[in-house]
Design a protein around this motif. Structure first.
Motif, PDB file in Angstrom:
ATOM      1  N   ARG A 116      14.055  63.513 -78.087  1.00 13.27           N
ATOM      2  CA  ARG A 116      14.704  63.720 -76.942  1.00 13.27           C
ATOM      3  C   ARG A 116      14.792  65.136 -76.236  1.00 13.27           C
ATOM      4  NH1 ARG A 116      20.032  63.348 -77.139  1.00 13.27           N
ATOM      5  NH2 ARG A 116      19.991  63.205 -79.652  1.00 13.27           N
ATOM      6  N   GLU A 154      11.393  58.141 -84.909  1.00 16.07           N
ATOM      7  CA  GLU A 154      10.214  58.083 -83.800  1.00 16.07           C
ATOM      8  C   GLU A 154      10.259  58.555 -82.428  1.00 16.07           C
ATOM      9  OE1 GLU A 154       7.467  57.553 -85.488  1.00 16.07           O
ATOM     10  OE2 GLU A 154       7.873  56.479 -87.216  1.00 16.07           O
ATOM     11  N   HIS A 155      11.579  59.102 -82.310  1.00 20.45           N
ATOM     12  CA  HIS A 155      11.654  59.379 -81.055  1.00 20.45           C
ATOM     13  C   HIS A 155      12.084  61.017 -80.910  1.00 20.45           C
ATOM     14  CE1 HIS A 155      12.498  55.049 -80.840  1.00 20.45           C
ATOM     15  NE2 HIS A 155      12.295  55.014 -79.602  1.00 20.45           N
ATOM     16  N   GLN A 162      17.027  63.536 -69.168  1.00 20.47           N
ATOM     17  CA  GLN A 162      16.247  63.875 -70.447  1.00 20.47           C
ATOM     18  C   GLN A 162      14.969  63.189 -70.243  1.00 20.47           C
ATOM     19  OE1 GLN A 162      18.687  62.548 -73.609  1.00 20.47           O
ATOM     20  NE2 GLN A 162      19.556  64.435 -74.114  1.00 20.47           N
ATOM     21  N   TRP A 165      11.395  62.953 -86.339  1.00 18.22           N
ATOM     22  CA  TRP A 165      11.626  63.475 -87.543  1.00 18.22           C
ATOM     23  C   TRP A 165      10.239  62.866 -88.450  1.00 18.22           C
ATOM     24  CZ3 TRP A 165      12.334  60.062 -91.393  1.00 18.22           C
ATOM     25  CH2 TRP A 165      13.292  58.966 -91.240  1.00 18.22           C
ATOM     26  N   THR A 166       9.750  61.850 -88.292  1.00 22.76           N
ATOM     27  CA  THR A 166       8.524  61.558 -89.001  1.00 22.76           C
ATOM     28  C   THR A 166       7.347  62.241 -88.725  1.00 22.76           C
ATOM     29  OG1 THR A 166       7.837  59.960 -87.545  1.00 22.76           O
ATOM     30  CG2 THR A 166       9.060  58.991 -89.730  1.00 22.76           C
ATOM     31  N   GLY A 167       7.437  62.852 -87.628  1.00 22.99           N
ATOM     32  CA  GLY A 167       6.270  63.859 -87.182  1.00 22.99           C
ATOM     33  C   GLY A 167       6.571  65.331 -86.965  1.00 22.99           C
ATOM     34  N   ILE A 179       7.159  59.540 -73.266  1.00 23.29           N
ATOM     35  CA  ILE A 179       7.165  58.078 -73.401  1.00 23.29           C
ATOM     36  C   ILE A 179       8.536  57.606 -72.507  1.00 23.29           C
ATOM     37  CG2 ILE A 179       5.946  57.614 -75.655  1.00 23.29           C
ATOM     38  CD1 ILE A 179       8.624  57.372 -76.786  1.00 23.29           C
ATOM     39  N   ARG A 204       3.599  62.767 -76.962  1.00 28.12           N
ATOM     40  CA  ARG A 204       3.352  62.228 -75.703  1.00 28.12           C
ATOM     41  C   ARG A 204       4.702  61.785 -74.925  1.00 28.12           C
ATOM     42  NH1 ARG A 204      -1.819  60.507 -73.769  1.00 28.12           N
ATOM     43  NH2 ARG A 204      -2.488  60.907 -75.976  1.00 28.12           N
ATOM     44  N   LEU A 213      11.922  61.639 -73.202  1.00 29.84           N
ATOM     45  CA  LEU A 213      11.606  60.957 -74.465  1.00 29.84           C
ATOM     46  C   LEU A 213      10.139  61.428 -74.669  1.00 29.84           C
ATOM     47  CD1 LEU A 213      13.974  59.696 -76.151  1.00 29.84           C
ATOM     48  CD2 LEU A 213      12.821  57.521 -75.538  1.00 29.84           C
ATOM     49  N   VAL A 214      10.028  61.796 -76.078  1.00 29.66           N
ATOM     50  CA  VAL A 214       8.722  62.267 -76.598  1.00 29.66           C
ATOM     51  C   VAL A 214       8.457  61.013 -77.963  1.00 29.66           C
ATOM     52  CG1 VAL A 214       8.291  64.259 -75.605  1.00 29.66           C
ATOM     53  CG2 VAL A 214       9.273  64.128 -77.830  1.00 29.66           C
ATOM     54  N   ASP A 215       7.234  60.944 -78.089  1.00 30.08           N
ATOM     55  CA  ASP A 215       6.859  60.208 -79.222  1.00 30.08           C
ATOM     56  C   ASP A 215       6.712  60.764 -80.751  1.00 30.08           C
ATOM     57  OD1 ASP A 215       4.478  61.308 -78.961  1.00 30.08           O
ATOM     58  OD2 ASP A 215       3.283  59.428 -78.982  1.00 30.08           O
ATOM     59  N   CYS A 216       7.683  61.757 -80.732  1.00 23.76           N
ATOM     60  CA  CYS A 216       7.407  62.682 -82.108  1.00 23.76           C
ATOM     61  C   CYS A 216       9.081  62.602 -82.554  1.00 23.76           C
ATOM     62  CB  CYS A 216       7.221  64.142 -81.911  1.00 23.76           C
ATOM     63  SG  CYS A 216       7.204  65.131 -83.368  1.00 23.76           S
ATOM     64  N   LEU A 266       4.879  60.388 -67.387  1.00 25.42           N
ATOM     65  CA  LEU A 266       4.729  59.403 -68.602  1.00 25.42           C
ATOM     66  C   LEU A 266       3.318  59.605 -68.907  1.00 25.42           C
ATOM     67  CD1 LEU A 266       6.724  56.549 -67.058  1.00 25.42           C
ATOM     68  CD2 LEU A 266       7.364  57.976 -69.290  1.00 25.42           C
ATOM     69  N   GLY A 267       2.866  59.673 -70.474  1.00 27.90           N
ATOM     70  CA  GLY A 267       1.499  59.668 -70.892  1.00 27.90           C
ATOM     71  C   GLY A 267       1.195  60.773 -71.235  1.00 27.90           C
TER      72      GLY A 267
END
Lengths: 317, 317
Positions: free
Chosen positions: B263, B260-261, B221, B228-230, B213, B211, B223-226, B278-279
């Motif tokens: 770019r 958690e971010h 740029q 390296w944990t995702g 964010i 998503r 930002l997305v909510d993925c 956004l969203g």
């Protein structure tokens, strides 16, 4: 870490927030740009806890909060994220929109609780002097922004927080004027932090134990049962010792990993295989503790050679 | 994938073996150099299943098996791992010790069930011709070793297996003389396989939804909510589009990830932020599906736009 208070913690996922809330923690900052799909989960935590804080860096996110009012007597507690040359989340501290957003947050039904900056750019530093330079720049950037808030009559309630493990490992005097700091990696530290200059090798409190599963004299390598599912690929193999340090064996290099296998060879010369019998253990010191920790369902906590606890990490979102 | 038989599968961890055994699978090969600490777990599976197979590439591992006899009527079913220029596990096919070990395995209380080679070196190929060259070399290497076994009177019961997703995606005629192949990644495929030449982009059956964010016009740029944990860091950012492909947006590049971010910026020009509110959601096509899949506790299975199932992966060891 909270001195028994179970208060004043920062999390980066709602899974962590829920875990700590379930464990009796409160005064929790979800220091992540408010994800638009997680508004209800945030509202649930805000209702449930005395003090659950969200973070925004856009008027769109603030609009979401204003539309989703909490129950009477509750206000959304909001931090404004500013970007002091880190280049991840946050409005640039010099952007007039940042002050405007602060003013908008300060209006009900939201409360401007604090100003938050993250100095992740300290990760490109080498040595204390470079780290302190970033720490100082981010601190002054944040304090200057606080001054602007006060001049605009928006001071009340606002606290300031900056952080990153390198900068908080070598704090500069100006940081005493901040209300909070928020490092995270220091709990374990790791080889990356050692290379940056945050810590010494003896400060690193995390290991991955791995077992020797193969001897291959024809290519001067041994195989261990730790691949990237046990360590992550986070050093990209660029350490002089490859993907990790092998504790007590500075002559060994973890040259490659696949899903469940790691290949180790000597940095120079011929491997003395008799020193590493099949079935014996080696201890890997990870490059990035956060990434390694994220690969494991259970941590074994040792103190003075004794297993004193096991910890289950919070994963997911 | 087994045509309903629930037979003839290969696993790389005992956690997977136990999971499939619990689900009624049998004829399971644990295709991993026998770890010395997991002998009892292997024995338990060997007793419980009709046909549980282990793999060895050392006389020490074989000695362990010979010391840990199974109950009357049961023999350890053993594959010999040979290394045909891949350079991970296995005795070199040209090493006389390989034939000696095969002979030793063929003696009770162990049974020489098969010869196993993995052509992971196909991962450095570019294009079908290079892939088929590795596939052919590994196949001939394995078949030649089978000939040597027959000449030594050790043929009976032995089957041969080679595999890797690239080589099994473009099989050469000689592979028809093998009894089995063992690719794995083809279930999802990924951008790495596309770059190697194993598949086309439309064959890749895995996505990470993320998503938007944050919008940061001052640095062009979003930002997305993925982080390296995702997704994992597995492309090392070296794709023309960075750490992944953004489906339907070839102009976007995932230039960096933290925990958690993510770019994202355009490959060229100015980002039109109105296209990525956004969203809103973006779909990332992973570089390495195995690594990405290892980061998630749940998979959502889609067919023709409908959610048809959820899968929980087996993790750990």
């Amino acid at each position: 870490m909270t001195g028994g208070t179970r208060r004043r913690i920062v999390v980066s996922t709602l899974a962590e927030a829920r875990f700590f809330a379930d464990g009796g923690f409160d005064d929790i900052l979800y220091a992540y740009p408010l994800p638009f799909d997680k508004l209800e989960e945030c509202a649930s935590l805000a209702e449930r806890l005395e003090s659950f804080h969200v973070l925004v860096d856009s008027s769109e996110a603030l609009a979401l909060l204003k539309r989703r009012r909490l129950s009477p007597g509750k206000l959304w507690k909001v931090w404004l994220k500013i970007d002091c040359q880190n280049g991840r989340a946050g409005l640039s501290n010099t952007d007039p929109a940042a002050l405007e957003l602060a003013r908008a947050i300060a209006e009900a039904p939201t409360e401007l609780l604090g100003i938050y900056a993250h100095c992740g750019n300290s990760y490109s530093c080498r040595g204390v002097s470079e780290i302190q330079s970033v720490a100082q720049a981010t601190t002054l950037c944040t304090l200057n922004f606080m001054d602007k808030l006060r001049e605009a009559g928006l001071a009340c309630g606002s606290v300031s927080s900056i952080g990153s493990t390198p900068s908080c490992s070598h704090p500069v005097p100006e940081m005493a004027r901040l209300k909070e700091v928020h490092p995270g990696n220091y709990i374990f530290y790791d080889v990356q932090q050692m290379m940056i200059g945050s810590c010494q090798l003896e400060d690193v409190a995390v290991r991955v134990l791995t077992r020797v599963i193969g001897h291959y004299p024809h290519r001067n390598q041994l195989l261990v049962d730790c691949g990237w599912t046990g360590l992550s690929l986070h050093s990209l193999g660029q350490l002089p010792t490859g993907y990790a340090l092998v504790e007590g064996h500075p002559n060994l290099k973890l040259v490659g990993m696949t899903q469940e296998h790691g290949r180790i060879e000597p940095t120079t010369g011929e491997l003395d295989f008799s020193k590493y019998p099949l079935g014996s253990l080696l201890a890997l010191i990870p490059y990035h503790a956060c990434a390694t920790a994220a690969m494991h369902p259970l941590y074994y906590v040792h103190s003075q050679g004794q297993l004193v606890a096991t910890w289950k990490p919070v994963r997911g979102w």
